[in-house]
Design a protein around this motif. Structure first.
Motif, PDB file in Angstrom:
ATOM      1  N   VAL A   7      54.583 -84.893-128.005  1.00  0.00           N
ATOM      2  CA  VAL A   7      55.858 -85.595-128.116  1.00  0.00           C
ATOM      3  C   VAL A   7      56.963 -84.657-127.620  1.00  0.00           C
ATOM      4  CG1 VAL A   7      57.473 -86.807-129.631  1.00  0.00           C
ATOM      5  CG2 VAL A   7      55.007 -86.848-130.135  1.00  0.00           C
ATOM      6  N   TYR A   8      57.820 -85.154-126.727  1.00  0.00           N
ATOM      7  CA  TYR A   8      58.892 -84.343-126.145  1.00  0.00           C
ATOM      8  C   TYR A   8      60.255 -84.954-126.449  1.00  0.00           C
ATOM      9  CZ  TYR A   8      54.821 -83.032-123.339  1.00  0.00           C
ATOM     10  OH  TYR A   8      53.571 -82.653-122.939  1.00  0.00           O
ATOM     11  N   ASP A   9      61.198 -84.117-126.824  1.00  0.00           N
ATOM     12  CA  ASP A   9      62.578 -84.526-127.075  1.00  0.00           C
ATOM     13  C   ASP A   9      63.386 -84.249-125.802  1.00  0.00           C
ATOM     14  OD1 ASP A   9      65.202 -84.812-127.844  1.00  0.00           O
ATOM     15  OD2 ASP A   9      64.972 -83.793-129.754  1.00  0.00           O
ATOM     16  N   LEU A  10      63.732 -85.298-125.066  1.00  0.00           N
ATOM     17  CA  LEU A  10      64.436 -85.124-123.795  1.00  0.00           C
ATOM     18  C   LEU A  10      65.839 -84.559-123.990  1.00  0.00           C
ATOM     19  CD1 LEU A  10      63.371 -88.261-121.715  1.00  0.00           C
ATOM     20  CD2 LEU A  10      62.297 -86.008-121.863  1.00  0.00           C
ATOM     21  N   GLN A  11      66.442 -84.803-125.145  1.00  0.00           N
ATOM     22  CA  GLN A  11      67.775 -84.261-125.384  1.00  0.00           C
ATOM     23  C   GLN A  11      67.739 -82.733-125.466  1.00  0.00           C
ATOM     24  OE1 GLN A  11      70.720 -85.874-125.247  1.00  0.00           O
ATOM     25  NE2 GLN A  11      71.477 -83.752-125.268  1.00  0.00           N
ATOM     26  N   LYS A  12      66.668 -82.197-126.041  1.00  0.00           N
ATOM     27  CA  LYS A  12      66.536 -80.734-126.082  1.00  0.00           C
ATOM     28  C   LYS A  12      66.412 -80.161-124.671  1.00  0.00           C
ATOM     29  CE  LYS A  12      64.771 -79.491-130.636  1.00  0.00           C
ATOM     30  NZ  LYS A  12      63.748 -78.723-131.362  1.00  0.00           N
ATOM     31  N   ALA A  70      57.734 -89.402-124.645  1.00  0.00           N
ATOM     32  CA  ALA A  70      59.081 -88.839-124.569  1.00  0.00           C
ATOM     33  C   ALA A  70      60.000 -89.620-125.493  1.00  0.00           C
ATOM     34  CB  ALA A  70      59.601 -88.887-123.141  1.00  0.00           C
ATOM     35  N   VAL A  71      60.897 -88.905-126.163  1.00  0.00           N
ATOM     36  CA  VAL A  71      61.866 -89.531-127.058  1.00  0.00           C
ATOM     37  C   VAL A  71      63.258 -89.205-126.562  1.00  0.00           C
ATOM     38  CG1 VAL A  71      62.726 -89.697-129.416  1.00  0.00           C
ATOM     39  CG2 VAL A  71      60.284 -89.337-129.013  1.00  0.00           C
ATOM     40  N   GLN A  72      64.081 -90.258-126.410  1.00  0.00           N
ATOM     41  CA  GLN A  72      65.460 -90.079-125.953  1.00  0.00           C
ATOM     42  C   GLN A  72      66.338 -91.086-126.670  1.00  0.00           C
ATOM     43  OE1 GLN A  72      66.087 -90.585-121.724  1.00  0.00           O
ATOM     44  NE2 GLN A  72      67.877 -89.238-121.742  1.00  0.00           N
ATOM     45  N   ASN A  73      67.409 -90.587-127.279  1.00  0.00           N
ATOM     46  CA  ASN A  73      68.342 -91.453-128.004  1.00  0.00           C
ATOM     47  C   ASN A  73      67.625 -92.315-129.048  1.00  0.00           C
ATOM     48  OD1 ASN A  73      70.479 -90.479-126.387  1.00  0.00           O
ATOM     49  ND2 ASN A  73      69.996 -91.990-124.803  1.00  0.00           N
ATOM     50  N   GLY A  74      66.629 -91.726-129.693  1.00  0.00           N
ATOM     51  CA  GLY A  74      65.907 -92.424-130.744  1.00  0.00           C
ATOM     52  C   GLY A  74      64.831 -93.365-130.270  1.00  0.00           C
ATOM     53  N   LEU A  86      63.356 -74.295-120.409  1.00  0.00           N
ATOM     54  CA  LEU A  86      63.862 -75.665-120.350  1.00  0.00           C
ATOM     55  C   LEU A  86      63.079 -76.629-121.224  1.00  0.00           C
ATOM     56  CD1 LEU A  86      64.707 -76.090-116.545  1.00  0.00           C
ATOM     57  CD2 LEU A  86      66.222 -75.412-118.416  1.00  0.00           C
ATOM     58  N   VAL A  87      61.757 -76.455-121.287  1.00  0.00           N
ATOM     59  CA  VAL A  87      60.945 -77.493-121.942  1.00  0.00           C
ATOM     60  C   VAL A  87      60.151 -77.013-123.150  1.00  0.00           C
ATOM     61  CG1 VAL A  87      60.721 -78.802-119.799  1.00  0.00           C
ATOM     62  CG2 VAL A  87      58.963 -77.123-120.391  1.00  0.00           C
ATOM     63  N   GLY A  88      60.042 -75.710-123.348  1.00  0.00           N
ATOM     64  CA  GLY A  88      59.159 -75.185-124.394  1.00  0.00           C
ATOM     65  C   GLY A  88      59.468 -75.700-125.778  1.00  0.00           C
ATOM     66  N   GLU A  89      60.730 -75.627-126.187  1.00  0.00           N
ATOM     67  CA  GLU A  89      61.096 -76.012-127.543  1.00  0.00           C
ATOM     68  C   GLU A  89      61.214 -77.522-127.712  1.00  0.00           C
ATOM     69  OE1 GLU A  89      64.506 -73.861-128.856  1.00  0.00           O
ATOM     70  OE2 GLU A  89      63.557 -71.893-128.615  1.00  0.00           O
ATOM     71  N   SER A  90      61.079 -78.265-126.630  1.00  0.00           N
ATOM     72  CA  SER A  90      61.224 -79.726-126.713  1.00  0.00           C
ATOM     73  C   SER A  90      59.969 -80.404-127.249  1.00  0.00           C
ATOM     74  CB  SER A  90      61.518 -80.297-125.322  1.00  0.00           C
ATOM     75  OG  SER A  90      60.346 -80.315-124.510  1.00  0.00           O
ATOM     76  N   GLY A  91      58.831 -79.723-127.200  1.00  0.00           N
ATOM     77  CA  GLY A  91      57.566 -80.400-127.446  1.00  0.00           C
ATOM     78  C   GLY A  91      56.892 -80.034-128.753  1.00  0.00           C
ATOM     79  N   VAL A  92      56.233 -81.032-129.347  1.00  0.00           N
ATOM     80  CA  VAL A  92      55.348 -80.794-130.486  1.00  0.00           C
ATOM     81  C   VAL A  92      54.007 -81.453-130.189  1.00  0.00           C
ATOM     82  CG1 VAL A  92      57.280 -80.763-132.110  1.00  0.00           C
ATOM     83  CG2 VAL A  92      55.974 -82.868-131.800  1.00  0.00           C
TER      84      VAL A  92
END
Length: 417
Positions: free
Chosen positions: A19-24, A377-381, A266-272
């Protein structure tokens, strides 16, 4: 990603699940872009960190270019909408066909790693009647103070050429009808947490750039590579501001466009990575938590002895004890975390493995004929699927067809598949 309902995502898309947080990702990109606002700059995302088309496209909408290390990554960048004039092709072992396609695609430039490669590029460009824009990767012989597997700036590493070789290669390129030297490049390693090696490398390569310009070599780009680290445990981090200032200080007196090639940053902390507990077991006093994710899904702990925070849901009030989190693969090296504290866990409990947005899915494999997980991917909820979970049929289809061609699968055995 505090507002993300992981339980709902795990229920909908099953586990293991990335799961990736695009805002991060946006925040990380814009922080770096802002740090270089005082100079002409281009941020080229390193696709090797995570090459999902949706991730690349998202960064492209923010203005990112692409740093690629195979023609496949060049194709991905183009497919995701990255303009050709923002794409760089790096890597030690480019094949002739890759060089040819890159030149025909008219990307920004190729980063050259050796004299022999430069000669091959000239030969191919001549056959195509094209002028190849190139940059040369210079190895500054500076210790990046990182894991030896991701250190790239020492002479013992395979990357780049030394300063004297680089000078000779630039002179060769300047005198060639089919090569245009437009940039100079260095990259000393990944997961960097100390600014001093970056500062030293930038100064060393900037001095070389001055001498090349004095030789009438018309450089336009100063490519500082990537490598800024993220926090997996208690690392001291390099701020984008300090990073940019170290580069800008070195470039005093040089009117060159700065290129940087971040990936992990850029992307490391966005993902779990979400994974469910299968069961617990004990070998003597040793506690193991067996989960449905494995080293084929996340290679970093096995390959680099990397440590990722593992969090459980809904059991924080129970007393924790030491355990290893391990997967189903037939290897003693198949683990996701060692000697961490977790509460008692039961079949179906959900765990979250953090900071896996970089070098997670991109290094995944089908070892033990395991299916690679889905990506969301998750963006704006809002969550959306950006990669389907693999099916068994996906990974054997070509093998099955080839085997059928020699008549080794009859209709009965095929039905059993």
């Amino acid at each position: 990603m505090k507002d993300i309902d992981y339980n709902a995502l795990a229920q909908t898309y099953q586990t293991p699940l990335y799961v990736y947080d695009l805002q991060k990702i946006s925040s990380a990109f814009l922080s770096l872009k802002d740090a270089f606002r005082a100079r002409k700059s281009l941020i080229c995302y390193a696709l090797k960190a995570n090459s999902n088309l949706s991730i690349i496209h998202h960064l492209g909408t923010l203005g990112s270019g692409a740093d690629c290390v195979s023609i496949g990554e060049v194709r991905r960048a183009l497919r995701a909408g990255i303009p050709k004039y923002k794409i760089i092709f790096s890597g030690v072992g480019k094949q002739d066909s890759e060089i040819q396609e890159a030149l025909q695609s008219d990307i920004l430039f190729l980063n050259v790693e050796s004299e022999k490669e430069l000669q091959r590029i000239e030969s191919i460009a001549k056959a195509l009647n094209k002028v190849a824009r190139i940059s040369i990767r210079v190895n500054p012989n500076i210790d990046a103070k990182t894991h030896p597997y991701i250190s790239t700036g020492l002479h013992e590493n395979k990357f780049g050429v030394d300063i004297q070789q680089a000078k000779a290669m630039y002179i060769f390129a300047k005198n060639s009808l089919y090569i245009e030297p437009v940039g100079i490049h260095f990259h000393i390693g990944s997961q960097l947490t100390d600014i001093e090696p970056i500062r030293q490398a930038a100064k060393k390569i900037a001095q070389l750039a001055h001498s090349l310009i004095a030789l009438k070599i018309d450089l336009k780009f100063f490519d500082v590579g990537g490598g800024i680290g993220i926090r997996y445990e208690n690392e001291n981090l390099i701020s984008p501001y300090d990073y940019s200032q170290a580069i800008l200080e070195a470039l005093y007196g040089l009117d060159l466009t700065i290129i940087c090639e971040p990936g992990r940053f850029l992307v490391g902390e966005s993902g779990v990575l979400l994974t469910r507990v299968l069961y617990e077991k004990y070998n003597g006093d040793k506690r193991f938590v067996v989960v449905d994710a494995a080293m084929n899904d996340l290679m970093r702990p096995t390959l680099y002895h990397a440590k990722h925070k593992v969090e459980c849901f809904d059991k924080q009030d129970l007393e924790s004890t030491p355990c290893d989190v391990v997967g189903p693969i037939c290897e003693s090296g198949d683990y996701l975390a060692k000697n961490i504290m977790l509460p008692p866990l039961a079949h179906g409990d959900l765990l979250k493995i953090e900071n896996v947005g970089a070098y997670g899915y991109s290094m995944a494999s089908n070892y033990n004929t395991r299916l690679r997980p889905a990506e969301v991917a998750v963006q704006n909820g809002n969550a959306r699927l950006i990669k389907n979970r693999e099916r068994f049929e996906d990974i054997i289809s070509d093998e099955e067809k080839l085997l059928e061609n020699v008549g080794h699968i009859d209709s009965h055995s095929k039905g059993e598949l």
